[in-house]
Design a protein around this motif. Structure first.
Motif, PDB file in Angstrom:
ATOM      1  N   GLU A 168       0.858  -1.196   0.000  1.00  9.52           N
ATOM      2  CA  GLU A 168       0.000   0.000   0.000  1.00  9.52           C
ATOM      3  C   GLU A 168       0.884   1.232   0.000  1.00  9.52           C
ATOM      4  O   GLU A 168       1.959   1.237   0.606  1.00  9.52           O
ATOM      5  N   PHE A 170       0.089   5.387   0.509  1.00  9.25           N
ATOM      6  CA  PHE A 170      -0.895   6.444   0.756  1.00  9.25           C
ATOM      7  C   PHE A 170      -0.182   7.790   0.768  1.00  9.25           C
ATOM      8  O   PHE A 170       0.697   8.012   1.595  1.00  9.25           O
ATOM      9  N   ARG A 174      -5.102  10.111   5.520  1.00 11.02           N
ATOM     10  CA  ARG A 174      -6.151   9.101   5.330  1.00 11.02           C
ATOM     11  C   ARG A 174      -6.869   8.897   6.653  1.00 11.02           C
ATOM     12  O   ARG A 174      -6.264   9.024   7.715  1.00 11.02           O
ATOM     13  N   LYS A 177      -9.317   4.583  10.016  1.00  5.60           N
ATOM     14  CA  LYS A 177      -9.975   3.323   9.664  1.00  5.60           C
ATOM     15  C   LYS A 177      -9.349   2.726   8.402  1.00  5.60           C
ATOM     16  O   LYS A 177      -9.113   1.513   8.322  1.00  5.60           O
ATOM     17  N   ASP A 178      -9.047   3.566   7.412  1.00  5.64           N
ATOM     18  CA  ASP A 178      -8.428   3.087   6.170  1.00  5.64           C
ATOM     19  C   ASP A 178      -7.026   2.537   6.429  1.00  5.64           C
ATOM     20  O   ASP A 178      -6.637   1.503   5.883  1.00  5.64           O
ATOM     21  N   LEU A 179      -6.266   3.240   7.265  1.00  2.00           N
ATOM     22  CA  LEU A 179      -4.924   2.773   7.600  1.00  2.00           C
ATOM     23  C   LEU A 179      -4.989   1.437   8.333  1.00  2.00           C
ATOM     24  O   LEU A 179      -4.228   0.515   8.033  1.00  2.00           O
ATOM     25  N   GLU A 181      -7.364  -0.844   8.255  1.00  2.00           N
ATOM     26  CA  GLU A 181      -7.773  -1.920   7.337  1.00  2.00           C
ATOM     27  C   GLU A 181      -6.578  -2.399   6.501  1.00  2.00           C
ATOM     28  O   GLU A 181      -6.399  -3.597   6.290  1.00  2.00           O
ATOM     29  N   ALA A 182      -5.771  -1.461   6.037  1.00  2.00           N
ATOM     30  CA  ALA A 182      -4.590  -1.819   5.241  1.00  2.00           C
ATOM     31  C   ALA A 182      -3.576  -2.583   6.094  1.00  2.00           C
ATOM     32  O   ALA A 182      -2.968  -3.555   5.622  1.00  2.00           O
TER      33      ALA A 182
END
Length: 189
Positions: A168, A170, A174, A177-179, A181-182
């Motif tokens: 990933e 980024f 961000r 939550k996105d971090l 999940e990754a």
């Protein structure tokens, strides 16, 4: 009239070709795993700051004097955060990174790389103290690591798997939550 019809046909053809290429890219296996062979892993041969390529190697020293090496196989996946103390999004992100490090420190290495060539060591250390960063903080004094990753903005976060492959990338702030999940996806690999 003929010229505009030709431009229209050419445009439709290019759009169709782009859609075909997109579908072919989705159909290709980008997981880095060899298809049909079970558990064998095939690593990319190219190095570059792109998802699916080997992470560019660098070695930097932390604020406590420990040298960290990025690149190649590692015991744990690595989360690399490039930042600067004056960066408002970096300031907004810092408390979330502290929480993520506390939660995942046993399963993932988190390296906060201050791009000191765009900052100052004193301001970086004040930032670390203000936000309570306890993960390793590295000083990229000449900005070489940031350049290896084609750094264009702060923060830039890169997730690298145990084999040294970027999973990933980024650029910019961000949602936490996105971090997370990754990170979860990276740890499960």
């Amino acid at each position: 009239m003929k010229k505009s019809v030709l431009v229209l046909i050419l445009g439709i053809g290019l759009i169709g070709f782009g859609a075909w290429q997109n579908q072919m890219g989705k159909a290709a296996d980008t997981s880095g795993r060899e298809q049909g062979s079970g558990s064998s892993t095939v690593l990319p041969t190219e190095t570059g700051p792109q998802v699916g390529k080997l992470a560019p190697s660098f070695s930097l020293t932390s604020t406590n004097g420990t040298t960290f090496q990025v690149g190649g196989k590692q015991e744990k996946p690595i989360f690399i955060n490039f930042w600067a103390s004056w960066c408002d999004p970096c300031q907004a992100e810092a408390p979330d990174l502290v929480k993520l490090y506390a939660k995942y420190k046993d399963r993932m290495e988190m390296l906060s790389v201050n791009v000191t060539s765009y900052d100052s060591e004193n301001k970086a250390k004040a930032f670390v103290e203000k936000y309570g960063l306890v993960n390793p903080v590295l000083m990229d004094e000449k900005g070489k690591a940031f350049k290896l990753y084609n750094g264009i903005a702060f923060p830039t976060n890169v997730l690298v798997d145990k084999n040294g492959v970027i999973r990933e990338l980024f650029v910019g702030l961000r949602p936490p939550k996105d971090l997370e999940e990754a990170i979860e996806k990276l740890i499960e690999e």
